[in-house]
Design a protein around this motif. Structure first.
Motif, PDB file in Angstrom:
ATOM      1  N   HIS A 123      63.710  12.254  74.655  1.00  0.00           N
ATOM      2  CA  HIS A 123      64.133  13.221  73.643  1.00  0.00           C
ATOM      3  C   HIS A 123      63.142  13.401  72.501  1.00  0.00           C
ATOM      4  CE1 HIS A 123      68.649  13.026  74.974  1.00  0.00           C
ATOM      5  NE2 HIS A 123      67.840  13.456  75.909  1.00  0.00           N
ATOM      6  N   PRO A 124      62.544  12.338  71.945  1.00  0.00           N
ATOM      7  CA  PRO A 124      61.588  12.552  70.852  1.00  0.00           C
ATOM      8  C   PRO A 124      60.329  13.313  71.284  1.00  0.00           C
ATOM      9  CG  PRO A 124      62.340  10.264  70.910  1.00  0.00           C
ATOM     10  CD  PRO A 124      62.796  10.905  72.179  1.00  0.00           C
ATOM     11  N   LEU A 125      60.062  13.333  72.591  1.00  0.00           N
ATOM     12  CA  LEU A 125      58.852  13.992  73.093  1.00  0.00           C
ATOM     13  C   LEU A 125      59.080  15.435  73.517  1.00  0.00           C
ATOM     14  CD1 LEU A 125      57.374  11.136  75.325  1.00  0.00           C
ATOM     15  CD2 LEU A 125      56.764  11.721  72.977  1.00  0.00           C
ATOM     16  N   LEU A 126      60.325  15.900  73.456  1.00  0.00           N
ATOM     17  CA  LEU A 126      60.628  17.238  73.976  1.00  0.00           C
ATOM     18  C   LEU A 126      59.794  18.344  73.328  1.00  0.00           C
ATOM     19  CD1 LEU A 126      64.507  17.090  74.490  1.00  0.00           C
ATOM     20  CD2 LEU A 126      62.688  16.769  76.176  1.00  0.00           C
ATOM     21  N   PRO A 127      59.605  18.350  72.006  1.00  0.00           N
ATOM     22  CA  PRO A 127      58.763  19.412  71.433  1.00  0.00           C
ATOM     23  C   PRO A 127      57.330  19.383  71.959  1.00  0.00           C
ATOM     24  CG  PRO A 127      60.101  18.387  69.726  1.00  0.00           C
ATOM     25  CD  PRO A 127      60.245  17.535  70.955  1.00  0.00           C
ATOM     26  N   ASP A 128      56.740  18.190  72.074  1.00  0.00           N
ATOM     27  CA  ASP A 128      55.376  18.083  72.585  1.00  0.00           C
ATOM     28  C   ASP A 128      55.293  18.507  74.046  1.00  0.00           C
ATOM     29  OD1 ASP A 128      54.389  17.152  70.185  1.00  0.00           O
ATOM     30  OD2 ASP A 128      54.534  15.044  70.740  1.00  0.00           O
ATOM     31  N   LEU A 129      56.271  18.090  74.841  1.00  0.00           N
ATOM     32  CA  LEU A 129      56.272  18.451  76.254  1.00  0.00           C
ATOM     33  C   LEU A 129      56.485  19.947  76.455  1.00  0.00           C
ATOM     34  CD1 LEU A 129      58.352  15.467  77.659  1.00  0.00           C
ATOM     35  CD2 LEU A 129      55.900  15.852  77.967  1.00  0.00           C
ATOM     36  N   ALA A 130      57.365  20.532  75.658  1.00  0.00           N
ATOM     37  CA  ALA A 130      57.617  21.975  75.756  1.00  0.00           C
ATOM     38  C   ALA A 130      56.356  22.761  75.402  1.00  0.00           C
ATOM     39  CB  ALA A 130      58.768  22.366  74.831  1.00  0.00           C
ATOM     40  N   ARG A 131      55.684  22.337  74.361  1.00  0.00           N
ATOM     41  CA  ARG A 131      54.440  23.011  73.939  1.00  0.00           C
ATOM     42  C   ARG A 131      53.372  22.881  75.026  1.00  0.00           C
ATOM     43  NH1 ARG A 131      53.774  20.143  69.780  1.00  0.00           N
ATOM     44  NH2 ARG A 131      55.398  21.284  68.673  1.00  0.00           N
ATOM     45  N   LEU A 132      53.278  21.702  75.605  1.00  0.00           N
ATOM     46  CA  LEU A 132      52.292  21.459  76.654  1.00  0.00           C
ATOM     47  C   LEU A 132      52.540  22.356  77.859  1.00  0.00           C
ATOM     48  CD1 LEU A 132      50.020  19.569  77.800  1.00  0.00           C
ATOM     49  CD2 LEU A 132      51.870  18.110  78.634  1.00  0.00           C
ATOM     50  N   ARG A 133      53.786  22.434  78.306  1.00  0.00           N
ATOM     51  CA  ARG A 133      54.123  23.274  79.449  1.00  0.00           C
ATOM     52  C   ARG A 133      53.792  24.739  79.171  1.00  0.00           C
ATOM     53  NH1 ARG A 133      58.182  21.804  83.141  1.00  0.00           N
ATOM     54  NH2 ARG A 133      59.231  23.787  82.766  1.00  0.00           N
ATOM     55  N   THR A 134      54.106  25.190  77.976  1.00  0.00           N
ATOM     56  CA  THR A 134      53.853  26.585  77.629  1.00  0.00           C
ATOM     57  C   THR A 134      52.360  26.904  77.675  1.00  0.00           C
ATOM     58  OG1 THR A 134      55.817  26.592  76.207  1.00  0.00           O
ATOM     59  CG2 THR A 134      54.237  28.365  75.888  1.00  0.00           C
ATOM     60  N   ILE A 135      51.545  25.979  77.177  1.00  0.00           N
ATOM     61  CA  ILE A 135      50.091  26.187  77.170  1.00  0.00           C
ATOM     62  C   ILE A 135      49.537  26.220  78.594  1.00  0.00           C
ATOM     63  CG2 ILE A 135      47.873  25.134  76.569  1.00  0.00           C
ATOM     64  CD1 ILE A 135      49.280  24.007  74.051  1.00  0.00           C
ATOM     65  N   VAL A 136      49.874  25.211  79.394  1.00  0.00           N
ATOM     66  CA  VAL A 136      49.281  25.082  80.722  1.00  0.00           C
ATOM     67  C   VAL A 136      49.765  26.180  81.656  1.00  0.00           C
ATOM     68  CG1 VAL A 136      49.109  23.605  82.762  1.00  0.00           C
ATOM     69  CG2 VAL A 136      48.919  22.605  80.468  1.00  0.00           C
ATOM     70  N   PHE A 137      51.044  26.522  81.596  1.00  0.00           N
ATOM     71  CA  PHE A 137      51.594  27.505  82.527  1.00  0.00           C
ATOM     72  C   PHE A 137      51.160  28.936  82.236  1.00  0.00           C
ATOM     73  CE2 PHE A 137      55.382  24.591  83.629  1.00  0.00           C
ATOM     74  CZ  PHE A 137      54.653  24.011  84.654  1.00  0.00           C
ATOM     75  N   TYR A 161      63.055  27.684  74.986  1.00  0.00           N
ATOM     76  CA  TYR A 161      63.606  27.600  76.345  1.00  0.00           C
ATOM     77  C   TYR A 161      63.135  26.335  77.032  1.00  0.00           C
ATOM     78  CZ  TYR A 161      64.133  28.365  81.333  1.00  0.00           C
ATOM     79  OH  TYR A 161      64.444  28.207  82.653  1.00  0.00           O
ATOM     80  N   GLU A 162      61.859  26.005  76.886  1.00  0.00           N
ATOM     81  CA  GLU A 162      61.304  24.822  77.534  1.00  0.00           C
ATOM     82  C   GLU A 162      61.949  23.541  77.012  1.00  0.00           C
ATOM     83  OE1 GLU A 162      59.272  24.710  80.103  1.00  0.00           O
ATOM     84  OE2 GLU A 162      59.288  26.887  80.169  1.00  0.00           O
ATOM     85  N   ARG A 163      62.236  23.486  75.725  1.00  0.00           N
ATOM     86  CA  ARG A 163      62.900  22.295  75.177  1.00  0.00           C
ATOM     87  C   ARG A 163      64.284  22.121  75.780  1.00  0.00           C
ATOM     88  NH1 ARG A 163      60.624  24.009  70.285  1.00  0.00           N
ATOM     89  NH2 ARG A 163      62.607  24.926  69.630  1.00  0.00           N
ATOM     90  N   ASP A 164      65.029  23.233  75.904  1.00  0.00           N
ATOM     91  CA  ASP A 164      66.369  23.151  76.483  1.00  0.00           C
ATOM     92  C   ASP A 164      66.298  22.726  77.950  1.00  0.00           C
ATOM     93  OD1 ASP A 164      67.492  23.895  74.091  1.00  0.00           O
ATOM     94  OD2 ASP A 164      67.714  26.003  74.637  1.00  0.00           O
ATOM     95  N   TYR A 165      65.346  23.295  78.676  1.00  0.00           N
ATOM     96  CA  TYR A 165      65.160  22.943  80.082  1.00  0.00           C
ATOM     97  C   TYR A 165      64.851  21.455  80.225  1.00  0.00           C
ATOM     98  CZ  TYR A 165      62.650  22.398  84.510  1.00  0.00           C
ATOM     99  OH  TYR A 165      62.211  21.943  85.719  1.00  0.00           O
ATOM    100  N   LEU A 166      63.933  20.975  79.397  1.00  0.00           N
ATOM    101  CA  LEU A 166      63.525  19.573  79.489  1.00  0.00           C
ATOM    102  C   LEU A 166      64.632  18.622  79.048  1.00  0.00           C
ATOM    103  CD1 LEU A 166      59.902  20.019  78.140  1.00  0.00           C
ATOM    104  CD2 LEU A 166      60.488  19.077  80.384  1.00  0.00           C
ATOM    105  N   ARG A 167      65.440  19.050  78.075  1.00  0.00           N
ATOM    106  CA  ARG A 167      66.541  18.192  77.623  1.00  0.00           C
ATOM    107  C   ARG A 167      67.548  17.993  78.760  1.00  0.00           C
ATOM    108  NH1 ARG A 167      67.653  20.850  73.645  1.00  0.00           N
ATOM    109  NH2 ARG A 167      66.468  19.661  72.100  1.00  0.00           N
ATOM    110  N   ALA A 168      67.889  19.074  79.451  1.00  0.00           N
ATOM    111  CA  ALA A 168      68.805  18.968  80.587  1.00  0.00           C
ATOM    112  C   ALA A 168      68.183  18.137  81.698  1.00  0.00           C
ATOM    113  CB  ALA A 168      69.158  20.367  81.096  1.00  0.00           C
ATOM    114  N   TYR A 169      66.893  18.306  81.898  1.00  0.00           N
ATOM    115  CA  TYR A 169      66.195  17.553  82.925  1.00  0.00           C
ATOM    116  C   TYR A 169      66.164  16.068  82.574  1.00  0.00           C
ATOM    117  CZ  TYR A 169      62.674  16.218  86.304  1.00  0.00           C
ATOM    118  OH  TYR A 169      62.028  15.616  87.341  1.00  0.00           O
TER     119      TYR A 169
END
Length: 200
Positions: free
Chosen positions: A17-31, A44-52
């Motif tokens: 959970h504490p990494l969700l903003p960083d992970l969401a940003r990373l996915r957005t950049i790479v994709f 959207y990516e944060r919500d997706y990752l939180r559920a995941y």
């Protein structure tokens, strides 16, 4: 130039959970790059990752350079994952309950070629075995090799995947909708599956 020392950690549930903003940003950049060309939104990516992160059996392998998150790879039991993936495997006569589904692998461009891709597969395969799952599978975006948007220096990952022991199964495809960079609406995209027998 500072020396790069990559570290890897496999995380699940509240630890993510504490990494969700960083992970969401990373996915957005790479994709945004080839072959996804995905016009992502961090919310959207944060919500997706939180559920995941909270899905049973799901983990994310997180790659860091120091404290900076520079890469990540996801996996989860296919029985807990996306319904279109399960349907495609069932239609091919395969039992989703035997599979660990490897989702997205993302890594910032400047860190590629340093072994992170191999480590992502190694860690996810270890997790799949710990769950008692026989097979690993993932899906790759199918793009026209003559698409003018394809970068001139792009190298397909097929040889890398084969070296890791994965076999293409082009008859197993999945369709997902997403909005491409600069597009006004989502469009369907075909992904083709690769499979590895973890007991082989």
């Amino acid at each position: 130039m500072a020396e790069i020392h990559l570290t890897f950690e496999t995380l699940a549930g509240p630890a993510l959970h504490p990494l969700l903003p960083d992970l969401a940003r990373l996915r957005t950049i790479v994709f945004r790059g080839w072959p996804y060309l995905y016009e992502g939104e961090e919310a959207y990516e944060r919500d997706y990752l939180r559920a995941y992160a909270d899905a049973p059996g799901a983990v994310v392998v997180v790659c860091r350079d120091g404290v900076r998150v520079v890469g990540a790879a996801t996996c989860e039991p296919m029985s807990e994952g996306h319904e279109p993936v399960r349907r495609s495997f069932q239609a091919a006569g395969l039992d989703p309950a035997q599979f660990c589904y490897f989702g997205e692998s993302v890594l910032l461009a400047e860190y590629r070629g340093r072994g992170a891709g191999v480590r992502f597969f190694t860690e996810r395969e270890a997790h799949a075995r710990s769950l008692g799952l026989r097979f690993a599978a993932f899906c790759a975006v199918v793009r026209d090799p003559d698409d003018p948007r394809r970068p001139a220096d792009y190298v397909p990952l097929d040889a890398f995947w084969r070296k890791r022991g994965y076999t293409p199964r082009p008859e197993i495809t999945v369709t997902f909708d997403w909005k491409e960079v600069g597009a006004d609406a989502e469009t369907p995209h075909t992904l083709s599956c690769w499979i590895k027998d973890l007991d082989a």
